[in-house]
Enzyme design. Structure first.
Site, PDB file in Angstrom:
ATOM      1  CE  LYS A  92      -4.268  -1.902   1.690  1.00 41.70           C
ATOM      2  NZ  LYS A  92      -3.938  -3.243   2.229  1.00 41.70           N
TER       3      LYS A  92
HETATM    4  C1  LIG Z   1      -4.732  -4.288   1.925  1.00 41.14           C
HETATM    5  C2  LIG Z   1      -4.019  -5.574   1.929  1.00 41.14           C
HETATM    6  C3  LIG Z   1      -4.452  -6.654   1.147  1.00 41.14           C
HETATM    7  C4  LIG Z   1      -5.717  -6.594   0.331  1.00 41.14           C
HETATM    8  O1  LIG Z   1      -5.646  -5.718  -0.739  1.00 41.14           O
HETATM    9  P1  LIG Z   1      -7.005  -5.208  -1.437  1.00 41.14           P
HETATM   10  O2  LIG Z   1      -6.567  -4.289  -2.493  1.00 41.14           O
HETATM   11  O3  LIG Z   1      -7.801  -4.552  -0.362  1.00 41.14           O
HETATM   12  O4  LIG Z   1      -7.681  -6.438  -1.952  1.00 41.14           O
HETATM   13  C5  LIG Z   1      -3.701  -7.806   1.138  1.00 41.14           C
HETATM   14  N1  LIG Z   1      -2.592  -7.917   1.901  1.00 41.14           N
HETATM   15  C6  LIG Z   1      -2.143  -6.922   2.660  1.00 41.14           C
HETATM   16  C7  LIG Z   1      -0.928  -7.124   3.476  1.00 41.14           C
HETATM   17  C8  LIG Z   1      -2.831  -5.711   2.694  1.00 41.14           C
HETATM   18  O5  LIG Z   1      -2.385  -4.719   3.463  1.00 41.14           O
END
Ligand SMILES: *Cc1c(COP(=O)(O)O)cnc(C)c1O
Length: 428
Positions: free
Chosen positions: A104
């Protein structure tokens, strides 16, 4: 490029306006009017910053000048995205080498810099509100720390994020406020959405979201898939398994595929929160509450971005089923996968990556001529469970060691919008 709302009851807007609005007034999601067609061979010969720039430029549609946009791209992808081989047919794209050790970081960095760019033009105070199931908050907070005229308010579910994740939210201070909500992630998301639609607040301050519903968070996630294809050593296009919660990341992958990126198939790997796997089987979207699992950043019962996936396929489920399958993986299987992969290949998976690995293995078992990769979405050290399951979570990065020595600070509130509103009004 223009953006329309998936609910079709809001005006069409530019990239700039869609980023500033976060969500359209009709509470749908912004979606691009056209899917750009990208010259993949040409793009994949470039550096990561150049790839990012080429991929995002058509979506920005001139609302940020080329030079400034290139700079934003450089700052967004200034870390490694290695594709690592684990078995003969399975690779992992490691997305955890950024500031907060989760994928993210890319979307959060890109969005914070876009907002900063746009707010220089309108010198108004901005509140960025974000609901997090674990990793978003830290990435957003790190992306916005110290940015002038921006107050960041983070909502996270009490007791449902890991120790390291909580510290990443609560130790920054300055313009970052962490709210510990006595409820679930879905409660947090609902409260954030209510705030974004609250006219009384909107009259006094510019408020926007930093959740993956914001296109500036969502669209840059396409970069990962280009970086992976650049490193893909096989001849046939890969099958790609994406650990999914809110389905923003996989939806960005599907978008990249629609822009010509050669990917054979996507697998949405979910934990026990299985509304999408059930939907693909039955065509019926059930309303469930979220279940707490080992892969806590994916504990989402009503994935917002699924509306975008449906939009991408024009609501045609047969078409969608050809491009994407979905698998739900239990905690027991997740832990077992982590143990097996560590013993056999000496590779430490975090629970989210393990869900992705298992879903891919299951597919490759049934399709032995294919090869693929899964996304490792966060560093194993972020999750207390890794040490409990494997006895180790690998080497602790220096940034985390330092974090563990700092005291965290958060405000506890009920899962009640009025409590949130009071705090928001105090920031104005
Ligand atoms: C947010 C997140 C996900 C999921 O991603 P999405 O785009 O919400 O499907 C998977 N793994 C981790 C570690 C995350 O922080």
């Amino acid at each position: 490029m223009e953006y329309f709302s998936t609910n079709r009851k809001s005006p069409v807007v530019s990239f700039r306006q869609a980023v500033l609005n976060g969500q359209p007034p009709d509470k749908g999601l912004y979606f691009p009017r056209q899917i750009p067609s990208i010259d993949v061979e040409n793009v994949c010969n470039k550096s990561p910053s150049e790839i990012a720039y080429e991929v995002i430029r058509p979506f920005v549609g001139g609302t940020i000048a080329d030079e400034a946009l290139f700079q934003i791209c450089e700052q967004t992808v200034n870390f490694e995205f290695p594709l690592v081989k684990i078995t003969d047919n399975t690779f992992v794209l490691e997305l955890f080498h950024g500031a907060t050790l989760a994928f993210k970081d890319v979307g959060a960095r890109f969005m914070s810099r876009c907002l900063q760019h746009f707010s220089q033009q309108n010198a108004e105070k901005t509140i960025v509100i974000v609901a997090t199931s674990g990793d978003t908050g830290g990435a957003v907070a790190a992306g916005f720390l110290g940015v002038e005229n921006v107050e960041v308010v983070i909502l996270y579910p009490s007791g449902k994020v890991s120790n390291v994740q909580e510290l990443q939210l609560t130790t920054l201070g300055q313009n970052i406020t962490a709210l510990k909500v006595l409820g679930t992630f879905d409660d947090c998301q609902m409260m954030a959405k209510t705030a974004l639609a609250d006219e009384e607040i909107k009259q006094q301050v510019f408020i926007t979201s930093a959740n993956s519903i914001n296109i500036a968070r969502w669209l840059p996630q396409q970069f990962y898939y280009f970086f992976a294809l650049q490193q893909w050593p096989e001849n046939l296009p890969p099958v790609v398994s994406v650990p999914s919660g809110n389905f923003g990341n996989i939806c960005a992958g599907l978008l990249a595929q629609a822009s010509n990126l050669p990917i054979k198939k996507f697998i949405a790997a979910t934990n026990a929160n299985d509304v999408v796997p059930l939907f693909l089987k039955s065509g019926e979207m059930l309303t469930k509450s979220s279940i707490a699992t080992l892969s806590n950043a994916m504990d989402v019962a009503n994935p917002s971005n699924f509306a975008r996936i449906l939009e991408l396929f024009g609501g045609n489920l047969d078409k969608l089923n050809r491009q994407m399958s979905a698998v739900s993986v239990s905690d027991e299987t997740t832990a077992q996968t982590m143990r097996e992969v560590y013993q056999k290949y000496n590779y430490i998976l975090d629970p989210h990556g393990a869900v992705g690995f298992y879903a891919l293995q299951q597919y490759l078992h049934q399709n032995p001529h294919d090869k693929g990769f899964f996304l490792a979405t966060a560093h194993p050290v972020k999750f207390d469970s890794v040490k409990e399951i494997l006895g180790t979570s690998g080497e602790t990065p220096r940034a985390i060691e330092e974090l563990l020595t700092r005291p965290g600070q958060s405000v506890e509130i009920k899962a009640d919008y009025n409590d949130l509103k009071e705090i928001l009004l105090s920031k104005i």
